[in-house]
Design an enzyme around this catalytic site. Sequence first.
Site, PDB file in Angstrom:
ATOM      1  N   GLN A 148      34.120  49.153  46.814  1.00 56.57           N
ATOM      2  CA  GLN A 148      34.846  49.230  48.077  1.00 56.57           C
ATOM      3  C   GLN A 148      35.314  50.658  48.331  1.00 56.57           C
ATOM      4  O   GLN A 148      35.300  51.503  47.444  1.00 56.57           O
ATOM      5  CB  GLN A 148      36.064  48.303  48.031  1.00 56.57           C
ATOM      6  CG  GLN A 148      37.024  48.626  46.898  1.00 56.57           C
ATOM      7  CD  GLN A 148      37.907  47.459  46.518  1.00 56.57           C
ATOM      8  OE1 GLN A 148      38.244  46.628  47.352  1.00 56.57           O
ATOM      9  NE2 GLN A 148      38.280  47.374  45.244  1.00 56.57           N
ATOM     10  N   TYR A 177      56.312  41.147  49.574  1.00 60.35           N
ATOM     11  CA  TYR A 177      55.010  40.527  49.270  1.00 60.35           C
ATOM     12  C   TYR A 177      54.957  40.124  47.807  1.00 60.35           C
ATOM     13  O   TYR A 177      54.599  38.990  47.460  1.00 60.35           O
ATOM     14  CB  TYR A 177      53.886  41.514  49.598  1.00 60.35           C
ATOM     15  CG  TYR A 177      52.503  41.021  49.227  1.00 60.35           C
ATOM     16  CD1 TYR A 177      51.657  40.475  50.187  1.00 60.35           C
ATOM     17  CD2 TYR A 177      52.026  41.095  47.907  1.00 60.35           C
ATOM     18  CE1 TYR A 177      50.390  40.020  49.859  1.00 60.35           C
ATOM     19  CE2 TYR A 177      50.768  40.633  47.572  1.00 60.35           C
ATOM     20  CZ  TYR A 177      49.958  40.099  48.538  1.00 60.35           C
ATOM     21  OH  TYR A 177      48.704  39.644  48.200  1.00 60.35           O
ATOM     22  N   ASP A 201      47.053  47.039  42.384  1.00 59.43           N
ATOM     23  CA  ASP A 201      48.139  47.969  42.707  1.00 59.43           C
ATOM     24  C   ASP A 201      49.236  47.957  41.651  1.00 59.43           C
ATOM     25  O   ASP A 201      50.087  48.844  41.624  1.00 59.43           O
ATOM     26  CB  ASP A 201      48.733  47.638  44.068  1.00 59.43           C
ATOM     27  CG  ASP A 201      49.186  46.177  44.171  1.00 59.43           C
ATOM     28  OD1 ASP A 201      50.210  45.823  43.572  1.00 59.43           O
ATOM     29  OD2 ASP A 201      48.500  45.403  44.860  1.00 59.43           O
ATOM     30  N   ASP A 255      35.137  41.231  36.189  1.00 55.74           N
ATOM     31  CA  ASP A 255      35.043  40.248  37.259  1.00 55.74           C
ATOM     32  C   ASP A 255      35.793  39.001  36.800  1.00 55.74           C
ATOM     33  O   ASP A 255      35.557  38.489  35.695  1.00 55.74           O
ATOM     34  CB  ASP A 255      33.558  39.939  37.497  1.00 55.74           C
ATOM     35  CG  ASP A 255      33.325  38.964  38.636  1.00 55.74           C
ATOM     36  OD1 ASP A 255      34.271  38.246  39.028  1.00 55.74           O
ATOM     37  OD2 ASP A 255      32.182  38.889  39.119  1.00 55.74           O
ATOM     38  N   CYS A 256      36.677  38.490  37.634  1.00 57.11           N
ATOM     39  CA  CYS A 256      37.522  37.381  37.194  1.00 57.11           C
ATOM     40  C   CYS A 256      36.762  36.064  37.026  1.00 57.11           C
ATOM     41  O   CYS A 256      37.195  35.194  36.266  1.00 57.11           O
ATOM     42  CB  CYS A 256      38.685  37.184  38.158  1.00 57.11           C
ATOM     43  SG  CYS A 256      38.235  36.518  39.761  1.00 57.11           S
ATOM     44  N   ASP A 276      45.774  37.272  43.587  1.00 53.26           N
ATOM     45  CA  ASP A 276      46.035  38.385  44.511  1.00 53.26           C
ATOM     46  C   ASP A 276      44.721  39.045  44.917  1.00 53.26           C
ATOM     47  O   ASP A 276      44.668  40.248  45.159  1.00 53.26           O
ATOM     48  CB  ASP A 276      46.968  39.400  43.838  1.00 53.26           C
ATOM     49  CG  ASP A 276      47.539  40.411  44.823  1.00 53.26           C
ATOM     50  OD1 ASP A 276      47.753  40.037  45.991  1.00 53.26           O
ATOM     51  OD2 ASP A 276      47.765  41.561  44.421  1.00 53.26           O
ATOM     52  N   TYR A 351      52.766  45.073  57.034  1.00 53.23           N
ATOM     53  CA  TYR A 351      51.789  44.244  57.744  1.00 53.23           C
ATOM     54  C   TYR A 351      52.136  44.138  59.222  1.00 53.23           C
ATOM     55  O   TYR A 351      51.283  43.858  60.052  1.00 53.23           O
ATOM     56  CB  TYR A 351      51.734  42.847  57.146  1.00 53.23           C
ATOM     57  CG  TYR A 351      51.071  42.757  55.790  1.00 53.23           C
ATOM     58  CD1 TYR A 351      50.830  43.888  55.015  1.00 53.23           C
ATOM     59  CD2 TYR A 351      50.693  41.523  55.264  1.00 53.23           C
ATOM     60  CE1 TYR A 351      50.235  43.790  53.777  1.00 53.23           C
ATOM     61  CE2 TYR A 351      50.092  41.423  54.035  1.00 53.23           C
ATOM     62  CZ  TYR A 351      49.869  42.554  53.285  1.00 53.23           C
ATOM     63  OH  TYR A 351      49.271  42.462  52.054  1.00 53.23           O
ATOM     64  N   GLU A 353      53.507  41.765  60.675  1.00 50.80           N
ATOM     65  CA  GLU A 353      53.276  40.381  61.092  1.00 50.80           C
ATOM     66  C   GLU A 353      53.777  39.470  59.978  1.00 50.80           C
ATOM     67  O   GLU A 353      53.875  39.872  58.819  1.00 50.80           O
ATOM     68  CB  GLU A 353      51.791  40.125  61.376  1.00 50.80           C
ATOM     69  CG  GLU A 353      50.859  40.462  60.236  1.00 50.80           C
ATOM     70  CD  GLU A 353      49.387  40.405  60.636  1.00 50.80           C
ATOM     71  OE1 GLU A 353      49.038  39.660  61.565  1.00 50.80           O
ATOM     72  OE2 GLU A 353      48.586  41.115  60.018  1.00 50.80           O
TER      73      GLU A 353
END
Length: 367
Positions: A148, A177, A201, A255-256, A276, A351, A353
């Site tokens: 990404q 959050y 994060d 990779d989970c 998450d 966000y 929102e």
Amino acid sequence: MAAARHSTLDFLLGATADCNAVLKALQPIFQEQGMTETVHNWEDHGYLATYIKKNGSFANLRIHPHGLVLVDLQSYSDYTKGREEVDQLLNKVEERMKELFHGNIKRVKRLPAILRGGVIDRYWPTADGRLVEYDIDEVVYDEDSPFQNIKILHSKQFGNILILSGDVNLAESDLAYTQAIMGSGKEDYTGKEVLILGGGDGGILYEIVKLKPKMVTMVQIDQMVIDGCKKYMRKTCGDVLDNLNGECYQVLIEDCIPVLKRYAKEGRMFDYVINDLTAVPISTSPEEDSTWEFLRLILDLSMKVLKQDGKYFTQGNCINLTDALTLYEEQLSRLYCPVEFSKETVCVPSYMELWVFYTIWKKQTDI
């Protein structure tokens, strides 16, 4: 190269418009700027006049017979003088329109100029498709990983913001959050086994480690997210990402899905699973959207490693995406084991929102 500034000025009249009269009233304002005029007109659809300046700036004047008059002006100067010239031109248009219609204007709307093509991208859409201009003043980090694009941008209000492939993930201001996806302070993590899916994060890991769990396992596929956040999101992650192994936690760069399958096969169980990874997809066609298939797989595998009295936490999406949220809740009835759920709506500052979070647990069966 200077960014393009797109300025707008809209008039909604209280009656139908005499398109020719409006055009003749406004023409001199543009012509005195030395702009070349081209006019198109349609019998039932009004006028479109374009005005072009020698430096490449241009304006469009669109006059609709039902009473909507629109001015769009695009310029390429970042200099204060250039901005002042645009403001002066739009002021003259507004003054002339008010003189022409003598108070018979229902609404005048001038939006802040949109900057296009600038070094710093300030515009990011909300989940429900509204455009937000952030107060971004610096590109802190911008790299492409094998998975990404990773951006960390600085906002005057929200601090550093992590953006993954165009999706606003988390800002340093967004403790709300992290608290919500951990159960909003209602859970006792002391001595518990916790599995975090994603969370690159480091915010969730940092907050849970404070609560003295037995062991936290975080599975994050993208090392570069961790690398960027441990350097530029330290208000969120503290020092937990400095080492992949700590006294009560481990971070797996994997990779989970294979990890979840392995844990399920081994019979390893957790008191809490925190997903998450991704929000509920906006698409309402799960049979055609691979993200829905991914979410169902994650849910099923997570239930297999969740203790009978354990809890699964995840984000949902923006509260306005009711169809997508309803469809997500329908997916919960299709898992390999029966589950129940509750949800909570939280304001996440960056966000702009309201955001929905889910708590899911295995339905207790009567013995």
